[in-house]
Design a protein around this motif. Structure first.
Motif, PDB file in Angstrom:
ATOM      1  N   LEU A 105     -59.083   7.536   5.335  1.00  0.00           N
ATOM      2  CA  LEU A 105     -59.648   8.411   6.353  1.00  0.00           C
ATOM      3  C   LEU A 105     -58.832   8.321   7.637  1.00  0.00           C
ATOM      4  CD1 LEU A 105     -63.436   7.600   5.818  1.00  0.00           C
ATOM      5  CD2 LEU A 105     -62.067   9.413   4.757  1.00  0.00           C
ATOM      6  N   ASP A 106     -58.951   9.327   8.483  1.00  0.00           N
ATOM      7  CA  ASP A 106     -58.225   9.330   9.747  1.00  0.00           C
ATOM      8  C   ASP A 106     -58.803   8.291  10.689  1.00  0.00           C
ATOM      9  OD1 ASP A 106     -56.301  11.319   9.280  1.00  0.00           O
ATOM     10  OD2 ASP A 106     -57.765  12.905   9.657  1.00  0.00           O
ATOM     11  N   ALA A 107     -57.932   7.564  11.362  1.00  0.00           N
ATOM     12  CA  ALA A 107     -58.351   6.572  12.351  1.00  0.00           C
ATOM     13  C   ALA A 107     -57.157   6.255  13.246  1.00  0.00           C
ATOM     14  CB  ALA A 107     -58.844   5.296  11.678  1.00  0.00           C
ATOM     15  N   PRO A 108     -57.415   5.802  14.466  1.00  0.00           N
ATOM     16  CA  PRO A 108     -56.311   5.400  15.342  1.00  0.00           C
ATOM     17  C   PRO A 108     -55.573   4.171  14.833  1.00  0.00           C
ATOM     18  CG  PRO A 108     -58.315   5.818  16.609  1.00  0.00           C
ATOM     19  CD  PRO A 108     -58.711   5.774  15.157  1.00  0.00           C
ATOM     20  N   SER A 109     -56.302   3.270  14.129  1.00  0.00           N
ATOM     21  CA  SER A 109     -55.665   2.049  13.642  1.00  0.00           C
ATOM     22  C   SER A 109     -56.314   1.581  12.350  1.00  0.00           C
ATOM     23  CB  SER A 109     -55.741   0.941  14.702  1.00  0.00           C
ATOM     24  OG  SER A 109     -57.081   0.565  14.932  1.00  0.00           O
ATOM     25  N   TYR A 110     -55.555   0.774  11.619  1.00  0.00           N
ATOM     26  CA  TYR A 110     -56.015   0.278  10.325  1.00  0.00           C
ATOM     27  C   TYR A 110     -55.723  -1.210  10.202  1.00  0.00           C
ATOM     28  CZ  TYR A 110     -55.833   5.259   9.103  1.00  0.00           C
ATOM     29  OH  TYR A 110     -56.011   6.612   9.082  1.00  0.00           O
ATOM     30  N   LEU A 111     -56.643  -1.912   9.546  1.00  0.00           N
ATOM     31  CA  LEU A 111     -56.444  -3.299   9.161  1.00  0.00           C
ATOM     32  C   LEU A 111     -56.461  -3.341   7.636  1.00  0.00           C
ATOM     33  CD1 LEU A 111     -56.297  -6.361   9.660  1.00  0.00           C
ATOM     34  CD2 LEU A 111     -58.807  -6.357   9.875  1.00  0.00           C
ATOM     35  N   LEU A 178     -61.826 -10.739  10.678  1.00  0.00           N
ATOM     36  CA  LEU A 178     -62.996  -9.861  10.670  1.00  0.00           C
ATOM     37  C   LEU A 178     -64.112 -10.360  11.584  1.00  0.00           C
ATOM     38  CD1 LEU A 178     -63.101  -9.208   6.819  1.00  0.00           C
ATOM     39  CD2 LEU A 178     -62.436  -7.554   8.570  1.00  0.00           C
ATOM     40  N   GLY A 179     -63.826 -11.399  12.356  1.00  0.00           N
ATOM     41  CA  GLY A 179     -64.870 -12.004  13.164  1.00  0.00           C
ATOM     42  C   GLY A 179     -65.443 -11.096  14.225  1.00  0.00           C
ATOM     43  N   GLU A 180     -64.641 -10.158  14.689  1.00  0.00           N
ATOM     44  CA  GLU A 180     -65.112  -9.230  15.716  1.00  0.00           C
ATOM     45  C   GLU A 180     -64.614  -7.834  15.386  1.00  0.00           C
ATOM     46  OE1 GLU A 180     -64.719  -8.630  20.579  1.00  0.00           O
ATOM     47  OE2 GLU A 180     -64.448 -10.617  19.676  1.00  0.00           O
ATOM     48  N   SER A 181     -65.511  -6.857  15.347  1.00  0.00           N
ATOM     49  CA  SER A 181     -65.108  -5.490  15.011  1.00  0.00           C
ATOM     50  C   SER A 181     -64.193  -4.931  16.087  1.00  0.00           C
ATOM     51  CB  SER A 181     -66.331  -4.593  14.833  1.00  0.00           C
ATOM     52  OG  SER A 181     -67.045  -4.476  16.041  1.00  0.00           O
ATOM     53  N   ARG A 182     -63.294  -4.054  15.658  1.00  0.00           N
ATOM     54  CA  ARG A 182     -62.314  -3.464  16.556  1.00  0.00           C
ATOM     55  C   ARG A 182     -62.600  -1.971  16.694  1.00  0.00           C
ATOM     56  NH1 ARG A 182     -56.689  -5.851  13.957  1.00  0.00           N
ATOM     57  NH2 ARG A 182     -57.507  -7.916  13.316  1.00  0.00           N
ATOM     58  N   SER A 183     -62.693  -1.506  17.891  1.00  0.00           N
ATOM     59  CA  SER A 183     -62.985  -0.100  18.129  1.00  0.00           C
ATOM     60  C   SER A 183     -61.880   0.775  17.550  1.00  0.00           C
ATOM     61  CB  SER A 183     -63.114   0.149  19.638  1.00  0.00           C
ATOM     62  OG  SER A 183     -63.334   1.520  19.898  1.00  0.00           O
ATOM     63  N   GLY A 203     -67.639  -8.215   6.885  1.00  0.00           N
ATOM     64  CA  GLY A 203     -67.590  -6.860   7.421  1.00  0.00           C
ATOM     65  C   GLY A 203     -68.944  -6.235   7.641  1.00  0.00           C
ATOM     66  N   ALA A 204     -70.009  -6.910   7.226  1.00  0.00           N
ATOM     67  CA  ALA A 204     -71.349  -6.357   7.407  1.00  0.00           C
ATOM     68  C   ALA A 204     -71.689  -6.174   8.878  1.00  0.00           C
ATOM     69  CB  ALA A 204     -72.380  -7.265   6.734  1.00  0.00           C
ATOM     70  N   ALA A 205     -71.022  -6.934   9.747  1.00  0.00           N
ATOM     71  CA  ALA A 205     -71.273  -6.815  11.185  1.00  0.00           C
ATOM     72  C   ALA A 205     -70.486  -5.673  11.821  1.00  0.00           C
ATOM     73  CB  ALA A 205     -70.934  -8.130  11.877  1.00  0.00           C
ATOM     74  N   TRP A 206     -69.566  -5.089  11.081  1.00  0.00           N
ATOM     75  CA  TRP A 206     -68.795  -3.963  11.595  1.00  0.00           C
ATOM     76  C   TRP A 206     -69.635  -2.681  11.472  1.00  0.00           C
ATOM     77  CZ3 TRP A 206     -63.014  -3.544  12.059  1.00  0.00           C
ATOM     78  CH2 TRP A 206     -62.427  -4.790  12.264  1.00  0.00           C
ATOM     79  N   PRO A 207     -69.289  -1.628  12.207  1.00  0.00           N
ATOM     80  CA  PRO A 207     -70.035  -0.369  12.089  1.00  0.00           C
ATOM     81  C   PRO A 207     -70.023   0.156  10.657  1.00  0.00           C
ATOM     82  CG  PRO A 207     -68.658  -0.329  14.047  1.00  0.00           C
ATOM     83  CD  PRO A 207     -68.276  -1.575  13.289  1.00  0.00           C
ATOM     84  N   GLU A 208     -71.111   0.812  10.264  1.00  0.00           N
ATOM     85  CA  GLU A 208     -71.246   1.371   8.923  1.00  0.00           C
ATOM     86  C   GLU A 208     -70.048   2.257   8.578  1.00  0.00           C
ATOM     87  OE1 GLU A 208     -72.765   2.393   5.208  1.00  0.00           O
ATOM     88  OE2 GLU A 208     -73.587   0.911   6.615  1.00  0.00           O
ATOM     89  N   GLY A 209     -69.471   2.019   7.399  1.00  0.00           N
ATOM     90  CA  GLY A 209     -68.388   2.858   6.909  1.00  0.00           C
ATOM     91  C   GLY A 209     -67.003   2.477   7.376  1.00  0.00           C
ATOM     92  N   THR A 210     -66.872   1.431   8.201  1.00  0.00           N
ATOM     93  CA  THR A 210     -65.543   1.080   8.704  1.00  0.00           C
ATOM     94  C   THR A 210     -64.829   0.068   7.811  1.00  0.00           C
ATOM     95  OG1 THR A 210     -66.469  -0.625  10.167  1.00  0.00           O
ATOM     96  CG2 THR A 210     -66.124   1.571  11.105  1.00  0.00           C
ATOM     97  N   VAL A 211     -65.552  -0.620   6.936  1.00  0.00           N
ATOM     98  CA  VAL A 211     -64.947  -1.571   6.007  1.00  0.00           C
ATOM     99  C   VAL A 211     -65.063  -0.995   4.600  1.00  0.00           C
ATOM    100  CG1 VAL A 211     -65.010  -3.911   5.072  1.00  0.00           C
ATOM    101  CG2 VAL A 211     -65.504  -3.522   7.504  1.00  0.00           C
ATOM    102  N   ARG A 212     -63.918  -0.728   3.990  1.00  0.00           N
ATOM    103  CA  ARG A 212     -63.881  -0.035   2.706  1.00  0.00           C
ATOM    104  C   ARG A 212     -63.141  -0.893   1.681  1.00  0.00           C
ATOM    105  NH1 ARG A 212     -65.157   5.276   3.416  1.00  0.00           N
ATOM    106  NH2 ARG A 212     -63.921   5.967   1.637  1.00  0.00           N
TER     107      ARG A 212
END
Length: 318
Positions: A105-111, A178-183, A203-212
């Motif tokens: 998906l489109d995003a400014p950055s990827y991990l 993954l300790g802190e979600s990245r905008s 990744g459960a602490a990250w926003p929904e749908g950001t960890v795939r």
């Protein structure tokens, strides 16, 4: 009705790391192959009767061939062993058309987080992230450096790529990564189940749908159904007019095939997505590893090879 297929030939076999071989497939007459996007996979119909799914790891801009890479699994059920011992250059092979359940998906950055042969779907994503001008970094781990494939292709990316081998540096520090979600960052991960389970938990602490995630094997929730605790499910196929009851311990897919309903299928383990079916009425009990949490909650489609129902009846668009 099976998944649509192509007849190709093996053009090249190449060692990419210890016990990892890449396979290049082309049309016998040099015809252009169907498009694919990073994260896609194909089925290989192997000569021993098995069908196995492998991620495409070439360049989507190359219309003349597909490339997959296969690790020889120590507990191989026959698929990787056949690829390593049975495939030869020039041999014909049947494959499915590419399917993508792991789309970038489109995003400014990827991990990107890869474990072992899990690097394969991420290779095309890295190239696509580069083309999009996105920021990205890859953390790639394995037991030994000699077992890590495609290091030569990753070398030009410099310090965007972080390679960690257990015999030298230890394991990937997933809690740190993954300790802190990245905008604005999406996480894409593929590898062994132990790693993916940790990524999923952290990744459960990250926003929904950001960890795939993409899995190469089913989790316990997508294992074949057992009779204990299961209830019969009445399945109505609206287009064909066929109704059948899936008994405890029998999948909906098997039940419908026995009733004469044509359904595309491949893995029968809830990981390939080929049997995804539209649900018109009823509530699915999702047990697949393909649909996102949001897609499962919507109840619009289901993988009928492993999923069942929370209602007594399902009406499907079949």
């Amino acid at each position: 009705m099976g998944v649509e297929t192509l007849e190709l030939v093996v053009r090249q076999l190449r060692w990419e790391a210890r016990e990892v071989v890449s396979v290049r497939l082309e049309d016998a007459d040099g015809a252009t192959l169907p498009d694919w996007t990073p994260g896609a996979h194909i089925d290989l119909h192997l000569g021993n009767g098995l069908i196995r799914q492998y991620s495409l790891c070439g360049d989507p801009a190359d219309k003349t061939g597909y490339r997959v890479a296969v690790h020889l699994a120590p507990d191989s059920r026959g698929g990787s062993r056949y690829v390593h011992d049975g495939l030869r250059v020039g041999r014909p092979i049947t494959i499915s058309l590419p399917r993508n359940n792991f789309e970038l998906l489109d995003a400014p950055s990827y991990l990107f987080l890869a474990g072992g042969i899990g690097i394969t779907p991420l290779l095309g994503m890295i190239g696509e992230a580069q083309r999009r001008g996105a920021d990205w970094e890859l953390h790639y781990g394995g037991r030994t450096r000699a077992a890590l494939a495609f290091l030569d292709e990753l070398l030009p990316h410099g310090d965007r790529v972080h390679v960690v081998s257990e015999d030298c540096e230890g394991r990937l520090d997933l809690p740190e990564l993954l300790g802190e979600s990245r905008s604005g960052t999406l996480v894409y991960s593929c590898g062994p189940e132990g790693m993916l389970g940790a990524v999923e938990q952290l990744g459960a602490a990250w926003p929904e749908g950001t960890v795939r995630l993409e899995r190469f094997a089913p989790t316990a929730r997508s294992s074949p159904t057992e009779a204990a605790g299961e209830q019969p499910v009445r399945v109505v196929c609206q287009r064909s007019g066929i109704t059948a009851t899936a008994a405890p311990g029998c999948s909906i897919l098997d039940t419908l095939e026995e009733a004469g309903v044509d359904v595309p299928s491949s893995c029968r383990e809830g990981i390939c997505g080929s049997c995804e079916t539209t649900v018109l009425q009823g509530v699915p009990d999702h047990r697949d590893d393909v649909l996102s949490s949001a897609e499962q909650t919507s109840g619009k489609t289901m993988m009928i090879c492993v999923s069942r129902a929370l209602t007594d009846e399902l009406v499907l668009d079949l």
